[in-house]
Scaffold this active site. Structure first.
Site, PDB file in Angstrom:
ATOM      1  N   ARG A   1       0.783  -1.244   0.000  1.00  0.00           N
ATOM      2  CA  ARG A   1       0.000   0.000   0.000  1.00  0.00           C
ATOM      3  C   ARG A   1       0.811   1.288   0.000  1.00  0.00           C
ATOM      4  NH1 ARG A   1      -2.597  -3.972   2.112  1.00  0.00           N
ATOM      5  NH2 ARG A   1      -4.687  -4.396   1.363  1.00  0.00           N
TER       6      ARG A   1
ATOM      7  N   GLN B   1       2.038 -12.052   8.212  1.00  0.00           N
ATOM      8  CA  GLN B   1       1.211 -11.972   7.000  1.00  0.00           C
ATOM      9  C   GLN B   1       2.111 -12.118   5.781  1.00  0.00           C
ATOM     10  OE1 GLN B   1      -1.948  -8.640   7.285  1.00  0.00           O
ATOM     11  NE2 GLN B   1      -0.260  -7.928   8.542  1.00  0.00           N
TER      12      GLN B   1
ATOM     13  N   HIS C   1      -0.838 -15.981   5.527  1.00  0.00           N
ATOM     14  CA  HIS C   1      -1.129 -15.831   4.097  1.00  0.00           C
ATOM     15  C   HIS C   1      -0.248 -16.720   3.228  1.00  0.00           C
ATOM     16  CE1 HIS C   1      -2.869 -11.593   5.174  1.00  0.00           C
ATOM     17  NE2 HIS C   1      -3.697 -12.569   5.449  1.00  0.00           N
TER      18      HIS C   1
END
Ligand code: NAD
Length: 253
Positions: free
Chosen positions: A41, A106, A126
């Site tokens: 992000r 993650q 993940h």
């Protein structure tokens, strides 16, 4: 409480580490940016360049599978060259010192294992992108096996055992979370007395529920991230600085 500056943040973190008996780190893509792996992000992050391919699209479309593998192989020089950063090494030092029973991550880049954590002590929410699995029978494959077939035919290969698609061993959007990892992460969050969220925007759920769970179960919560997160108000300490700078002093010799 937000640390007024890096130095006071490091000092307070040092005190909290010394006082804690069971520390559980929870890491996101931000711990690996200094290793050359872009996060999702930040400006220039992967998200801004490539829309993620959801799981149902991967299953339904051969074109989507080809694109997913094309992107993965395009990233290979970056993943292959990445070495653990200061954040990884600091956590590995605390693990060796017996302060950290296991780490919840993650991340899919395998760098906690490379830094010295036993594979059993890395709870991957993940998955892991350094190998592949059949989405039908779960058969594991080396990336080299996939690449050889992809290069030869220009198409993503199917499983040699059951003919179902082969995918990186990661969890895509829309794919079921790994049950055992979720269970272990839940127990770790409930049992620790210090939970440290490092380099996560804390917007990907259900993973982002673990800092909250730890805090509600009685742990102190520290958030280390260079931009604000939605859980900052909950935290006992927020260090809004670079992860390598913050954890560097804990690397040891
Ligand atoms: P994210 O990209 O949503 O958030 C990363 C956060 O770390 C951002 O808030 C960013 O500002 C911060 N950050 C980046 N570099 C930093 C630094 N040096 N110091 C301090 N803060 C820094 O990542 P996420 O929360 O982990 O969620 C994205 C998902 O993408 C994860 O589920 C993960 O599976 C996957 N992902 C993994 C990797 C990897 O394995 N390295 C890389 C990209 C994406």
């Amino acid at each position: 409480m937000i640390a007024s500056d890096l130095r006071s943040g490091v000092e307070q973190l040092g005190d909290m580490i010394a006082e804690a008996s069971v520390i559980v780190p929870f890491t996101g893509a931000g711990i690996s940016t200094e290793c050359g792996i872009p996060d999702f992000r930040s400006p220039g992050g992967l998200w801004t360049r490539n829309r993620p391919i959801p799981f149902d699209e991967f299953v339904a479309s051969a074109d989507a599978r080809n694109e997913a593998w094309r992107r993965r192989f395009a990233m290979e020089p970056i993943f292959a060259a990445a070495k653990p950063g200061r954040g990884h090494r600091a956590l590995a030092a605390l693990y060796k010192a017996g302060k950290i029973p296991a780490i919840v991550t993650q991340n899919i880049d395998n760098l906690h294992q490379v830094s010295g954590f036993a594979g059993d002590h890395v709870v991957e929410l993940h998955g892991n992108t350094t190998y592949a699995r059949c989405i039908g029978c779960g058969q594991a494959y080396d990336l080299a096996w996939v690449k050889q077939r992809f290069d030869a035919s220009g198409r993503a290969p199917d499983c040699a055992v059951c003919d179902e698609p082969v995918k990186t061993a990661t969890i895509s959007f829309g794919q079921a979370m790994p049950e055992q990892a979720m269970q272990r992460a839940t127990e770790l969050a409930q049992q620790c007395d210090l939970f440290v969220a490092i380099g996560s925007s804390l917007v990907v759920w259900p993973a982002a529920g673990f800092p909250l769970l730890a805090k509600n179960s009685g742990a102190r919560l520290v958030i280390i991230n260079n931009e604000p997160t939605e859980q900052d108000d909950l935290a006992d300490l927020v260090i809004r600085h670079d992860i390598g700078e913050t954890l560097g002093p804990f690397v040891g010799n």
